[in-house]
Write a protein that holds these residues in place. Structure first.
Motif, PDB file in Angstrom:
ATOM      1  N   PRO A   1       0.798  -1.230   0.000  1.00  0.00           N
ATOM      2  CA  PRO A   1       0.000   0.000   0.000  1.00  0.00           C
ATOM      3  C   PRO A   1       0.832   1.283   0.000  1.00  0.00           C
ATOM      4  O   PRO A   1       0.481   2.250  -0.661  1.00  0.00           O
ATOM      5  N   ASP A   2       1.973   1.285   0.722  1.00  0.00           N
ATOM      6  CA  ASP A   2       2.825   2.480   0.745  1.00  0.00           C
ATOM      7  C   ASP A   2       3.388   2.795  -0.632  1.00  0.00           C
ATOM      8  O   ASP A   2       3.540   3.955  -1.005  1.00  0.00           O
ATOM      9  N   SER A   3       3.716   1.769  -1.405  1.00  0.00           N
ATOM     10  CA  SER A   3       4.287   2.005  -2.731  1.00  0.00           C
ATOM     11  C   SER A   3       3.246   2.589  -3.683  1.00  0.00           C
ATOM     12  O   SER A   3       3.611   3.161  -4.712  1.00  0.00           O
ATOM     13  N   ILE A   4       1.991   2.468  -3.337  1.00  0.00           N
ATOM     14  CA  ILE A   4       0.926   3.049  -4.160  1.00  0.00           C
ATOM     15  C   ILE A   4       0.520   4.405  -3.606  1.00  0.00           C
ATOM     16  O   ILE A   4       0.530   5.404  -4.324  1.00  0.00           O
ATOM     17  N   LEU A   5       0.163   4.463  -2.352  1.00  0.00           N
ATOM     18  CA  LEU A   5      -0.345   5.705  -1.764  1.00  0.00           C
ATOM     19  C   LEU A   5       0.718   6.793  -1.703  1.00  0.00           C
ATOM     20  O   LEU A   5       0.406   7.974  -1.790  1.00  0.00           O
TER      21      LEU A   5
END
Length: 191
Positions: A34-38
């Motif tokens: 999720p961090d790599s997207i958000l």
């Protein structure tokens, strides 16, 4: 010696793309971090592998003179929105430093330019203001001449919050008369 510029928004009069990363994140593979997207801009993440062109619109900023839709504007962090005109003029030259992600606005295709290239900072001429043991703000930023090899790039030292360029990109934007951004020779944003 190469000249570098911070690419900055040209005021608040232009309309902004009304698109949130959450509007497209649901297209990402389920096993994605999720961090790599958000926080894709901070992690230098590529999105093109799963990107599906969303529908979006531009909205006006409140209490300012509406100057319409710019040719180039910032989107989340260090990414740009290119109008069809800006994409036609600049898109092919930007493909080697990032990815161009389509967004449908009305019956036109705009592109989000997700820069995935880092310029190499000159550590001898770049410095942070330190509070305790933590860097809180950078007070000087300079790049090594090798950064001039990139049309547009980010700085890990600066936190990948701003896009930087050399003369080529500045002269292309100005030469084609593209609206929405200005070029600041002071790489550090002053209060």
């Amino acid at each position: 010696m190469s000249t570098f510029y911070a690419i900055r928004t040209n005021g608040f009069g232009y309309q902004a793309l009304d698109l949130n990363i959450l509007d497209v994140a649901h297209f990402a593979p389920e096993d994605s971090d999720p961090d790599s997207i958000l926080s894709f801009n901070l992690h230098n993440s590529a999105l093109a592998g799963w990107w599906q062109a969303p529908q979006a619109e531009f909205i006006s900023n409140q209490d300012v003179d509406d100057q319409g839709i710019p040719d180039i504007s910032y989107w989340i962090g260090a990414s740009l929105v290119l109008s069809p005109k800006a994409h036609r003029y600049l898109g092919p030259s930007l493909e080697d430093t990032g990815e161009l992600l389509p967004v449908t606005v009305g019956n036109e295709t705009f592109y989000i330019y997700n820069c995935t290239t880092l310029g190499e900072e000159d550590p001898d001429r770049s410095e942070y203001e330190i509070m305790g043991d933590m860097p809180v703000n950078f007070t000087a930023l300079a790049f090594k001449p090798s950064a001039a090899e990139h049309k547009v790039f980010k700085s890990k030292f600066e936190g990948s919050l701003t896009l930087f360029c050399g003369d080529w990109f500045k002269e292309a934007v100005e030469g084609f008369g593209l609206s929405g951004v200005v070029f600041d020779g002071s790489l550090v944003l002053r209060d």
